[in-house]
Enzyme design. Sequence first.
Site, PDB file in Angstrom:
ATOM      1  N   ARG A 100      42.277  33.175  -1.403  1.00  0.00           N
ATOM      2  CA  ARG A 100      42.936  32.681  -0.094  1.00  0.00           C
ATOM      3  C   ARG A 100      43.057  31.083  -0.687  1.00  0.00           C
ATOM      4  O   ARG A 100      43.930  30.141   0.202  1.00  0.00           O
ATOM      5  CB  ARG A 100      42.661  32.891   1.218  1.00  0.00           C
ATOM      6  CG  ARG A 100      43.028  32.867   2.217  1.00  0.00           C
ATOM      7  CD  ARG A 100      41.832  33.333   3.155  1.00  0.00           C
ATOM      8  NE  ARG A 100      41.425  32.850   4.246  1.00  0.00           N
ATOM      9  CZ  ARG A 100      40.379  33.783   4.635  1.00  0.00           C
ATOM     10  NH1 ARG A 100      40.589  34.957   5.473  1.00  0.00           N
ATOM     11  NH2 ARG A 100      38.859  32.977   4.537  1.00  0.00           N
ATOM     12  N   LYS A 160      44.044  28.258   5.797  1.00  0.00           N
ATOM     13  CA  LYS A 160      42.944  27.836   6.044  1.00  0.00           C
ATOM     14  C   LYS A 160      42.259  26.534   6.001  1.00  0.00           C
ATOM     15  O   LYS A 160      41.896  26.009   4.923  1.00  0.00           O
ATOM     16  CB  LYS A 160      41.926  28.877   5.690  1.00  0.00           C
ATOM     17  CG  LYS A 160      40.669  28.864   6.335  1.00  0.00           C
ATOM     18  CD  LYS A 160      39.927  29.272   6.256  1.00  0.00           C
ATOM     19  CE  LYS A 160      38.750  29.854   6.977  1.00  0.00           C
ATOM     20  NZ  LYS A 160      38.415  30.285   7.581  1.00  0.00           N
ATOM     21  N   GLU A 180      46.722  35.188  16.542  1.00  0.00           N
ATOM     22  CA  GLU A 180      45.405  35.202  17.026  1.00  0.00           C
ATOM     23  C   GLU A 180      44.679  34.315  17.706  1.00  0.00           C
ATOM     24  O   GLU A 180      45.238  33.464  18.189  1.00  0.00           O
ATOM     25  CB  GLU A 180      44.572  35.278  15.132  1.00  0.00           C
ATOM     26  CG  GLU A 180      45.445  33.814  14.557  1.00  0.00           C
ATOM     27  CD  GLU A 180      44.652  33.279  13.480  1.00  0.00           C
ATOM     28  OE1 GLU A 180      43.540  33.822  13.163  1.00  0.00           O
ATOM     29  OE2 GLU A 180      45.495  32.819  12.278  1.00  0.00           O
TER      30      GLU A 180
END
Length: 340
Positions: free
Chosen positions: A82, A184, A220
């Site tokens: 990620r 992220k 989210e």
Amino acid sequence: MAKKDIDWSNLSFGYQKTDYRYVSYFKDGKWDDGALTTDENIVLNECAGVLQYAQTVFEGLKAYTTSDGRTVVFRPDLNAERLIQSAERLMIPPVSKEQFLDAVKKVVKANEDFVPPYGSGATLYVRPYIFGSNAVIGVKPADEYQFRILCTPVGPYFKGGVKPITIRVCDYDRAAPHGTGHIKAGLNYAMSLYPIVEAHKEGYDENMYLDAATRTYVEETGGANFLFVTKDGKVVTPKSNSILPSITRRSLVQVAREYLGLEAEERPIALEEVKDFAECGLCGTAAVISPVGKIVDHGKEICFPSGMSEMGPVTKKLYETLTGIQMGTIKAPEGWIVEI
Ligand SMILES: *Cc1c(COP(=O)(O)O)cnc(C)c1O
């Protein structure tokens, strides 16, 4: 090995300096070998890419002690993958998966005295990050970068018992539409600060963000993915290209299917159908899964009967199974638990 004299069960989620951090430098087109350092400060040029154009990405994972006394981390290979994806989106040269895993092991090993003991509920939070470090004034990617990992011990998430979360449906976008919602990066968190401060002022714990294009689908919260349970016991979780692919959520879906024999589905979830679900939880590394009691959509309340005072039955089973796998009391799937 002598553990530090810390009141583990009363730690909060805050930064506390540990003895070592890892640093590797990218220069002349390549990453160096990296090393541990005791200096927690970074000296940067005033015009560094990270300061001017927010060229920085991060990861978050935890190291902890299992029931049989091993120091481990949970699925760090997925954090590596990620971080590489996040870096590529911001034109940051990614570190290799091998360097990432080696760095995590080195820095946790060096700070082993800060890894909380089994049963304390506390963990050593591990924060890898990469940022542009040389001066850039024209808008372009930096030429030099630092890959760093800091560690800080953090307390148990459910200190003083489970407190179900209250959420408001938020009118702001979490990330730039069609942009960076899946990575992220601090830039998404910077976007979320104004809405979260506003939500807290209005008495809510979190924001539910909707899809930016149609404002009809659930995305989210600022830092955790949603997981719902239908009235007939099926696990459903939003599928979207603009949410962060939570490692906890992906693990819980596998736990639901393979350990609990439940049906689990990833699909677009309309805000409209949320009122029909029996349970709702938020998933992320810190809490694993925390129950949501209430979602408020501009004055319209959706209450989850089982989530108001405690965890719903399916949420609880998911929580207990995944934490059991993490702590070594339930057999883990191959590769999930990596010993330091
Ligand atoms: C880190 C993060 C999550 C949770 O991911 P985990 O891998 O489960 O910790 C969810 N949403 C956002 C925006 C995040 O940054």
